[in-house]
Design a protein around this motif. Structure first.
Motif, PDB file in Angstrom:
ATOM      1  N   ASN A 199     -18.124  26.705  31.013  1.00 56.43           N
ATOM      2  CA  ASN A 199     -17.649  28.022  31.468  1.00 56.43           C
ATOM      3  C   ASN A 199     -16.660  28.694  30.525  1.00 56.43           C
ATOM      4  O   ASN A 199     -16.142  29.756  30.848  1.00 56.43           O
ATOM      5  N   HIS A 239     -28.604  27.867  24.792  1.00 58.24           N
ATOM      6  CA  HIS A 239     -27.565  27.015  24.222  1.00 58.24           C
ATOM      7  C   HIS A 239     -27.952  26.470  22.854  1.00 58.24           C
ATOM      8  O   HIS A 239     -27.118  26.364  21.955  1.00 58.24           O
ATOM      9  N   ASP A 276     -22.493  35.814  30.188  1.00 57.68           N
ATOM     10  CA  ASP A 276     -23.408  35.260  31.187  1.00 57.68           C
ATOM     11  C   ASP A 276     -23.900  33.909  30.685  1.00 57.68           C
ATOM     12  O   ASP A 276     -24.856  33.827  29.902  1.00 57.68           O
ATOM     13  N   ILE A 277     -23.258  32.851  31.132  1.00 57.04           N
ATOM     14  CA  ILE A 277     -23.594  31.513  30.656  1.00 57.04           C
ATOM     15  C   ILE A 277     -24.985  31.081  31.100  1.00 57.04           C
ATOM     16  O   ILE A 277     -25.714  30.399  30.370  1.00 57.04           O
ATOM     17  N   GLU A 278     -25.376  31.502  32.279  1.00 56.72           N
ATOM     18  CA  GLU A 278     -26.645  31.049  32.847  1.00 56.72           C
ATOM     19  C   GLU A 278     -27.840  31.459  31.989  1.00 56.72           C
ATOM     20  O   GLU A 278     -28.811  30.714  31.847  1.00 56.72           O
ATOM     21  N   SER A 279     -27.773  32.646  31.398  1.00 59.31           N
ATOM     22  CA  SER A 279     -28.922  33.147  30.632  1.00 59.31           C
ATOM     23  C   SER A 279     -28.823  32.818  29.137  1.00 59.31           C
ATOM     24  O   SER A 279     -29.680  33.239  28.351  1.00 59.31           O
ATOM     25  N   LYS A 285     -14.020  36.465  33.582  1.00 59.01           N
ATOM     26  CA  LYS A 285     -15.473  36.415  33.762  1.00 59.01           C
ATOM     27  C   LYS A 285     -16.186  37.418  32.868  1.00 59.01           C
ATOM     28  O   LYS A 285     -17.087  38.145  33.282  1.00 59.01           O
ATOM     29  N   ASN A 318     -12.881  30.561  34.483  1.00 61.56           N
ATOM     30  CA  ASN A 318     -13.519  31.439  33.500  1.00 61.56           C
ATOM     31  C   ASN A 318     -12.604  32.615  33.165  1.00 61.56           C
ATOM     32  O   ASN A 318     -13.025  33.771  33.148  1.00 61.56           O
TER      33      ASN A 318
END
Length: 604
Positions: free
Chosen positions: A52, A17, A11-14, A203, A120
């Protein structure tokens, strides 16, 4: 060795980084610290450049960035190891009808990770035999892919070596077979990919598919013996050319014995003999060393007779710990050799060439027996008989399940397929990892093009080794006709073979060695007889005194435990029907396990 590690977020969004970037830096530096004497360089490819698709860390002695290749439109990237085929994979592997295929064959022996990063989606696979394999794992947040298992275990420990978790469930499997059969590795939740499968990550979800199609030979089903030999010879020559093109230094060290595989390698090396020198481990005057010297002389390659250098450390346990670290935690299939470093490169970026377990010799098929009960028994005889009935039943069930489910033309071919999927590659994975710390490893007779021809040869051609013999004889009958050190050559019987055999018998090895124009160099190294009674007694005593011995008792059978106790007192009394050398090898496997469990190999 080139090592790659992909850390793919689910889950890249959460993802934090900044924190993740620091963790990746910690992982990179920790791996460098474990192998600081190797002088790895490394590079890290991050989210900013490839959104991604997670992060890729690359370690290499020469140029890590060369392992990575990206398409011009930046929709696909590739990473490879063992042989650098990243650009070729990028150009020649694509989707057709939804499935991944080789549009043109990319031959060699390698692992590859391919990313369709706007989708992805990732694919990872290795060629057969899988001398170097794809390893993978996942946790709640990431999927990890690497050509080496320790890199993944280190990533899962967030770069803290102290938190690396070993997998005790692998111990029984290693003691029985000497390598992974089920896909377990020595690290918790880290697995090795089946040789015939492709790892697909869509994904963040893992699935398994068939490896990309397209690596086929043009050898017809109804070919003649001559056609089979022609195709095998062509594949071997092509493979040798690829090996030479992969050289990153000026010289190649050829490991020589008096056997079939190494003499075939010597014949393939002959056109490039100015790049080679040979090394054989033994003593002056031994038959095997003499044969290796004669072969090298006839192909114009200088040779030295020596013994392997001992691994670092004062005690046996410390030497084994050094070897386990060098193998990336892959426990060695030939454990008694874990006292030694068997690569001693003399020049910068030197390569090493070996020849072991080529599939065109038939693998586990030793004769053309037809009865199914004997075929099954061959598989059931593979595990070392040192475990208790509960453990043995588990392994036997695995073997019989595999036998029942594998697709083959005949039941007998299943023994060949067992070697193709398991023995020929996984037996050597620890060796390849260790050898390639300081040098690139070339295995021209285990190239995927050679495997494709091996698959097309009939079992008779493979098992009789007639095709192999025809290939070698076409390269040089003067080398082919030399006898083997420990067995008759050739093993099969037909008029042509008998003619060759009669010639080989007439050769007096001692006289041939005495008449060599250029004598081999003698390089003396301090050595140990790893199977001597004194060493077997010492490591047996160490096992019994280990705080982990109570655990070993739970999985070993009583006969072996009794023999182990006697061995600790210097009395060699193997269990009934167990050959002496096999018994000593079993004790060595147990000793390697004990050193591995101590985690001393992770300490610097």
């Amino acid at each position: 060795m080139s090592v790659f590690l992909a850390v793919i977020p689910k889950d890249i969004e959460s993802l934090n980084h900044t924190k993740h970037s620091k963790t990746l830096e910690k992982i990179s530096n920790a791996y460098l610290e474990l192998f600081k004497e190797v002088n790895y360089k490394y590079c890290k490819l991050s989210f900013e450049k490839f959104p991604n698709t997670g992060n890729i860390i690359l370690w290499d002695r020469v140029d890590p960035s060369s392992l990575f290749c990206c398409s011009e439109e930046q929709s696909v990237w590739t990473v490879s190891s063992s042989m650098n085929v990243s650009e070729s994979i990028l150009e020649n592997v694509a989707r057709r009808g939804g499935s991944l295929q080789y549009i043109n064959p990319v031959w060699g022996h390698y692992t590859v990770l391919r990313a369709e990063y706007h989708m992805n989606q990732f694919q990872a696979w290795n060629t057969i035999p899988a001398l170097e394999a794809i390893n993978f794992a996942e946790d709640d947040n990431f999927v990890y892919v690497s050509n080496m298992p320790l890199a993944i275990a280190l990533a899962m420990a967030e770069g803290d070596i102290r938190n690396i978790q070993l997998n005790e469930a692998y111990i029984s499997e290693y003691l029985a077979f000497g390598y992974s059969l089920s896909g377990k590795t020595g690290f918790k939740d880290v697995y090795v990919l089946p040789a015939t499968k492709m790892l697909n990550i869509n994904k963040g979800t893992i699935s398994f598919e068939r490896s990309p199609s397209g690596l086929y030979t043009s050898l017809s089903e109804n070919h003649s013996q001559e056609e089979g030999a022609e195709h095998l010879l062509s594949a071997l020559k092509n493979s040798m050319d690829r090996s030479i093109s992969q050289m990153r230094g000026e010289k190649i060290q050829l490991h020589m014995s008096g056997g079939k595989d190494s003499r075939l390698c010597a014949l393939l090396a002959q056109p490039y003999n100015e790049k080679f020198y040979s090394v054989t481990f033994g003593q002056l005057g031994e038959t095997e060393s003499s044969i290796a010297a004669i072969i090298s002389d006839r192909v114009g390659i200088p040779i030295e007779i020596t013994s392997p250098k001992l691994s670092e450390g004062k005690t046996l346990g410390q030497k084994v710990a050094s070897t386990i670290r060098y193998t990336d935690g892959i426990l060695p299939s030939e454990p008694h050799l874990s006292l030694f470093i068997r690569t001693m490169p003399k020049t910068e970026n030197e390569s090493i060439m070996e020849g072991q377990w080529p599939l065109f010799k038939g693998g586990a098929v030793k004769n053309m027996r037809k009865k199914e009960i004997r075929i099954k028994q061959t598989l059931l005889n593979i595990p070392l008989p040192i475990l208790n009935s509960r453990e043995m039943e588990h392994h036997n069930n695995f073997l019989m399940d595999w036998y029942s489910n594998v697709e083959a033309r005949t039941n007998l071919e299943k023994l060949y397929l067992f070697s193709r999927e398991f023995r020929s590659g996984r037996w050597l994975q620890g060796n390849v990892a260790m050898f390639s710390r300081h040098t690139d490893v070339l295995y021209p007779i285990c190239d995927s093009e050679v495997t494709a021809v091996s698959d097309a040869l009939t079992l008779v051609e493979k098992v009789s080794q007639t095709t192999l013999y025809d290939v070698m004889n076409s390269l040089s009958s003067s080398v082919t006709h030399l006898p083997l050190a420990n067995s008759k050559w050739p093993a099969h019987t037909n008029s042509k073979a008998e003619e060759f055999l009669s010639k080989s018998i007439q050769i007096n090895i001692s006289n041939e060695f005495s008449n060599l124009k250029k004598k081999p160099s003698l390089v003396h190294q301090e050595s140990l007889e790893s199977l001597s009674i004194n060493i077997i007694s010492e490591i047996s005593h160490s096992i019994i005194d280990s705080k982990r011995f109570s655990y070993y008792i739970k999985i070993l059978n009583e006969s072996f435990i009794e023999s182990l106790r006697k061995a600790s007192d210097g009395i060699m009394s193997p269990p009934l029907d167990m050959p002496d050398k096999l018994f000593k090898s079993a004790i060595w496997r147990l000793f390697v396990v004990d050193v591995w469990l101590s985690k001393s190999w992770l300490e610097r």
